[in-house]
Every structure is written in structure tokens, then in C-alpha cells.
Design a protein around this motif. Structure first.
Motif, PDB file in Angstrom:
ATOM      1  N   ALA A  75       0.836  -1.213   0.000  1.00  0.00           N
ATOM      2  CA  ALA A  75       0.000   0.000   0.000  1.00  0.00           C
ATOM      3  C   ALA A  75       0.866   1.257   0.000  1.00  0.00           C
ATOM      4  O   ALA A  75       0.589   2.200  -0.746  1.00  0.00           O
ATOM      5  N   GLN A  76       1.918   1.275   0.820  1.00  0.00           N
ATOM      6  CA  GLN A  76       2.820   2.432   0.852  1.00  0.00           C
ATOM      7  C   GLN A  76       3.459   2.645  -0.517  1.00  0.00           C
ATOM      8  O   GLN A  76       3.573   3.778  -0.984  1.00  0.00           O
ATOM      9  N   ALA A  77       3.881   1.570  -1.153  1.00  0.00           N
ATOM     10  CA  ALA A  77       4.524   1.673  -2.466  1.00  0.00           C
ATOM     11  C   ALA A  77       3.546   2.189  -3.514  1.00  0.00           C
ATOM     12  O   ALA A  77       3.892   3.046  -4.328  1.00  0.00           O
ATOM     13  N   LEU A  78       2.316   1.673  -3.493  1.00  0.00           N
ATOM     14  CA  LEU A  78       1.332   2.092  -4.488  1.00  0.00           C
ATOM     15  C   LEU A  78       0.949   3.564  -4.321  1.00  0.00           C
ATOM     16  O   LEU A  78       0.586   4.228  -5.288  1.00  0.00           O
ATOM     17  N   LYS A  79       1.051   4.081  -3.111  1.00  0.00           N
ATOM     18  CA  LYS A  79       0.744   5.495  -2.883  1.00  0.00           C
ATOM     19  C   LYS A  79       1.749   6.414  -3.568  1.00  0.00           C
ATOM     20  O   LYS A  79       1.472   7.589  -3.774  1.00  0.00           O
ATOM     21  N   THR A  80       2.908   5.879  -3.926  1.00  0.00           N
ATOM     22  CA  THR A  80       3.911   6.692  -4.620  1.00  0.00           C
ATOM     23  C   THR A  80       3.614   6.808  -6.112  1.00  0.00           C
ATOM     24  O   THR A  80       4.256   7.607  -6.799  1.00  0.00           O
ATOM     25  N   LEU A  81       2.659   6.036  -6.603  1.00  0.00           N
ATOM     26  CA  LEU A  81       2.307   6.084  -8.024  1.00  0.00           C
ATOM     27  C   LEU A  81       1.268   7.163  -8.263  1.00  0.00           C
ATOM     28  O   LEU A  81       0.372   7.349  -7.445  1.00  0.00           O
ATOM     29  N   PRO A  82       1.346   7.839  -9.404  1.00  0.00           N
ATOM     30  CA  PRO A  82       0.330   8.852  -9.697  1.00  0.00           C
ATOM     31  C   PRO A  82      -1.029   8.209  -9.970  1.00  0.00           C
ATOM     32  O   PRO A  82      -1.100   7.147 -10.572  1.00  0.00           O
ATOM     33  N   ASP A  83      -2.093   8.870  -9.501  1.00  0.00           N
ATOM     34  CA  ASP A  83      -3.446   8.388  -9.765  1.00  0.00           C
ATOM     35  C   ASP A  83      -3.767   8.553 -11.243  1.00  0.00           C
ATOM     36  O   ASP A  83      -3.275   9.474 -11.900  1.00  0.00           O
ATOM     37  N   GLY A  84      -4.600   7.659 -11.747  1.00  0.00           N
ATOM     38  CA  GLY A  84      -5.081   7.795 -13.109  1.00  0.00           C
ATOM     39  C   GLY A  84      -4.089   7.391 -14.177  1.00  0.00           C
ATOM     40  O   GLY A  84      -4.302   7.650 -15.356  1.00  0.00           O
ATOM     41  N   TRP A  92       7.455  -0.399 -11.824  1.00  0.00           N
ATOM     42  CA  TRP A  92       7.693  -1.723 -11.238  1.00  0.00           C
ATOM     43  C   TRP A  92       9.155  -1.886 -10.852  1.00  0.00           C
ATOM     44  O   TRP A  92       9.478  -2.406  -9.791  1.00  0.00           O
ATOM     45  N   LYS A  93      10.057  -1.400 -11.701  1.00  0.00           N
ATOM     46  CA  LYS A  93      11.487  -1.505 -11.415  1.00  0.00           C
ATOM     47  C   LYS A  93      11.816  -0.782 -10.114  1.00  0.00           C
ATOM     48  O   LYS A  93      12.552  -1.288  -9.271  1.00  0.00           O
ATOM     49  N   ARG A  94      11.254   0.400  -9.941  1.00  0.00           N
ATOM     50  CA  ARG A  94      11.489   1.183  -8.725  1.00  0.00           C
ATOM     51  C   ARG A  94      10.894   0.494  -7.500  1.00  0.00           C
ATOM     52  O   ARG A  94      11.544   0.376  -6.461  1.00  0.00           O
ATOM     53  N   LEU A  95       9.649   0.018  -7.620  1.00  0.00           N
ATOM     54  CA  LEU A  95       8.993  -0.643  -6.487  1.00  0.00           C
ATOM     55  C   LEU A  95       9.717  -1.923  -6.099  1.00  0.00           C
ATOM     56  O   LEU A  95       9.974  -2.173  -4.917  1.00  0.00           O
ATOM     57  N   SER A  96      10.046  -2.738  -7.081  1.00  0.00           N
ATOM     58  CA  SER A  96      10.679  -4.024  -6.786  1.00  0.00           C
ATOM     59  C   SER A  96      12.087  -3.842  -6.231  1.00  0.00           C
ATOM     60  O   SER A  96      12.534  -4.632  -5.398  1.00  0.00           O
ATOM     61  N   ALA A  97      12.789  -2.791  -6.658  1.00  0.00           N
ATOM     62  CA  ALA A  97      14.122  -2.525  -6.111  1.00  0.00           C
ATOM     63  C   ALA A  97      14.033  -2.218  -4.623  1.00  0.00           C
ATOM     64  O   ALA A  97      14.899  -2.628  -3.841  1.00  0.00           O
ATOM     65  N   ALA A  98      12.992  -1.521  -4.235  1.00  0.00           N
ATOM     66  CA  ALA A  98      12.808  -1.193  -2.822  1.00  0.00           C
ATOM     67  C   ALA A  98      12.543  -2.454  -1.993  1.00  0.00           C
ATOM     68  O   ALA A  98      12.905  -2.504  -0.815  1.00  0.00           O
ATOM     69  N   TRP A  99      11.929  -3.447  -2.602  1.00  0.00           N
ATOM     70  CA  TRP A  99      11.617  -4.688  -1.870  1.00  0.00           C
ATOM     71  C   TRP A  99      12.756  -5.692  -1.910  1.00  0.00           C
ATOM     72  O   TRP A  99      12.792  -6.641  -1.135  1.00  0.00           O
ATOM     73  N   LYS A 100      13.707  -5.508  -2.800  1.00  0.00           N
ATOM     74  CA  LYS A 100      14.776  -6.484  -2.987  1.00  0.00           C
ATOM     75  C   LYS A 100      15.620  -6.666  -1.725  1.00  0.00           C
ATOM     76  O   LYS A 100      15.934  -7.792  -1.342  1.00  0.00           O
ATOM     77  N   ALA A 101      15.987  -5.570  -1.070  1.00  0.00           N
ATOM     78  CA  ALA A 101      16.815  -5.666   0.137  1.00  0.00           C
ATOM     79  C   ALA A 101      16.108  -6.474   1.221  1.00  0.00           C
ATOM     80  O   ALA A 101      16.724  -7.316   1.884  1.00  0.00           O
ATOM     81  N   ASP A 102      14.819  -6.237   1.396  1.00  0.00           N
ATOM     82  CA  ASP A 102      14.049  -6.993   2.382  1.00  0.00           C
ATOM     83  C   ASP A 102      14.019  -8.478   2.019  1.00  0.00           C
ATOM     84  O   ASP A 102      14.189  -9.339   2.877  1.00  0.00           O
ATOM     85  N   LEU A 103      13.818  -8.768   0.739  1.00  0.00           N
ATOM     86  CA  LEU A 103      13.800 -10.166   0.294  1.00  0.00           C
ATOM     87  C   LEU A 103      15.158 -10.825   0.519  1.00  0.00           C
ATOM     88  O   LEU A 103      15.239 -11.969   0.980  1.00  0.00           O
ATOM     89  N   ASP A 104      16.238 -10.112   0.196  1.00  0.00           N
ATOM     90  CA  ASP A 104      17.580 -10.649   0.414  1.00  0.00           C
ATOM     91  C   ASP A 104      17.815 -10.952   1.890  1.00  0.00           C
ATOM     92  O   ASP A 104      18.385 -11.986   2.241  1.00  0.00           O
ATOM     93  N   GLU A 105      17.344 -10.053   2.761  1.00  0.00           N
ATOM     94  CA  GLU A 105      17.508 -10.261   4.201  1.00  0.00           C
ATOM     95  C   GLU A 105      16.723 -11.495   4.670  1.00  0.00           C
ATOM     96  O   GLU A 105      17.224 -12.299   5.446  1.00  0.00           O
ATOM     97  N   ARG A 106      15.487 -11.628   4.179  1.00  0.00           N
ATOM     98  CA  ARG A 106      14.685 -12.795   4.572  1.00  0.00           C
ATOM     99  C   ARG A 106      15.313 -14.088   4.062  1.00  0.00           C
ATOM    100  O   ARG A 106      15.291 -15.101   4.756  1.00  0.00           O
ATOM    101  N   ILE A 107      15.857 -14.053   2.862  1.00  0.00           N
ATOM    102  CA  ILE A 107      16.533 -15.236   2.315  1.00  0.00           C
ATOM    103  C   ILE A 107      17.731 -15.600   3.190  1.00  0.00           C
ATOM    104  O   ILE A 107      17.947 -16.776   3.504  1.00  0.00           O
ATOM    105  N   ALA A 108      18.498 -14.602   3.614  1.00  0.00           N
ATOM    106  CA  ALA A 108      19.656 -14.861   4.472  1.00  0.00           C
ATOM    107  C   ALA A 108      19.228 -15.472   5.804  1.00  0.00           C
ATOM    108  O   ALA A 108      19.855 -16.427   6.287  1.00  0.00           O
ATOM    109  N   VAL A 109      18.159 -14.939   6.402  1.00  0.00           N
ATOM    110  CA  VAL A 109      17.672 -15.472   7.675  1.00  0.00           C
ATOM    111  C   VAL A 109      17.198 -16.911   7.500  1.00  0.00           C
ATOM    112  O   VAL A 109      17.510 -17.792   8.316  1.00  0.00           O
ATOM    113  N   LEU A 110      16.451 -17.164   6.428  1.00  0.00           N
ATOM    114  CA  LEU A 110      15.962 -18.524   6.186  1.00  0.00           C
ATOM    115  C   LEU A 110      17.104 -19.494   5.903  1.00  0.00           C
ATOM    116  O   LEU A 110      17.069 -20.647   6.344  1.00  0.00           O
TER     117      LEU A 110
END
Length: 153
Positions: A75-84, A92-110
Motif C-alpha cells: 500500500a505504501q509503495a502504491l501510494k507513490t504512483l500517480p493516480d489515473g 515496477w522496477k522502482r517498487l521491486s528494487a525497494a523490496w529487494k533488500a528486504d527479500l535478500d535479508e529474509r533469504i539470508a535469515v531462512l
């Protein structure tokens, strides 16, 4: 599935059309809307209508969910997109890049958890005092074995 008439390309969609085209249930669409992930408007006949860009937004939501991204983060990420405007590949590239670090961290923990599990299975101890898998945050283990009455204050 209905064939889309090119003359209808600029028209907004009903909740049923969104459900059919996105492959998600009507209840899911209502849920996404209640969480602020997507938005609709009401027609003069009080029917919920969605702009066409909602289809791409739902696609982004579904992919992000499959990656394990929490809905609040989506929801926070989608709020950064312009309406309409339909989210673009660049969005998508910008949004997914922001999530990549979190995914990498979760992969390391797992991975660490998996590797520790193999060792734990090897020793078979499951010790409350020493096992980092069974009791990873035990601060009272330094006081020796056995139960402790904690002060509820």
C-alpha cells in the motif's frame, strides 16, 4: 470471457469486470479497496466503477504478495504512483528494487535457519539452554535450567 470492444477501451470497469479480467474474487477487490490499495468511484446509479489502471495495480499487488511483501508495504509503495495512470515497467522496477533488500535479508535469515536446523537434527538436543533454534532469545538461560516466575509488572 467477453470480447473487449475497442470502443470500450476508455470506459471504466465494474467490479465484476475487474474480477474477471484480473483473476481475483470480487471480495478480494473489495478487500484491496478497503485497505487503500486500489480506488473506485460511484456512478450516478451508485455502482462501483474502477479505472482501467486498476488491472495493472492488482497485478503488482499479486506479484508482490507472492514475494511475501506485506500488504501494508504494498500500500505504501502504491501510494507513490500517480493516480489515473497505469503503472509502468519503470514504476515496477522502482517498487521491486525497494523490496529487494528486504527479500535478500529474509533469504539470508531462512538460509541461516535451514543450516542451523541441519545441525540441530544432527545433535538432536533441542536444549532450552543452548539450542539457538529452540530458544534463540532466551535471556534467562544464564540463570541455569528450570522454569522462572517472571514479574508481570
Amino acid at each position: 470471457m467477453a470480447i473487449l470492444d475497442p470502443a470500450d477501451m476508455d470506459k471504466d470497469l465494474s467490479v465484476g469486470e475487474v474480477a474477471e479480467r484480473s483473476g481475483v474474487a470480487v471480495s478480494t477487490i473489495h478487500f484491496y479497496e478497503s485497505k487503500g490499495l486500489i480506488a473506485s468511484w460511484r456512478s450516478s446509479g451508485n455502482q462501483r466503477r474502477f479505472p482501467r489502471d486498476v488491472l495493472r495495480r492488482i497485478a503488482v499487488i499479486k506479484v508482490a504478495q507472492r514475494l511475501g511483501v506485506p500488504l501494508a508495504t504494498i500500500a505504501q509503495a502504491l501510494k507513490t504512483l500517480p493516480d489515473g495512470r497505469t503503472p509502468t515497467a519503470e514504476d515496477w522496477k522502482r517498487l521491486s528494487a525497494a523490496w529487494k533488500a528486504d527479500l535478500d535479508e529474509r533469504i539470508a535469515v531462512l538460509t541461516k535457519l535451514r543450516d542451523g536446523l541441519e545441525g540441530c537434527i544432527g545433535c538432536g538436543c533441542l536444549s532450552l539452554g543452548e539450542c539457538p533454534l529452540r530458544n534463540p532469545w532466551d535471556e534467562l538461560s544464564e540463570d541455569g535450567p528450570g522454569p522462572r516466575l517472571l514479574d508481570p509488572r
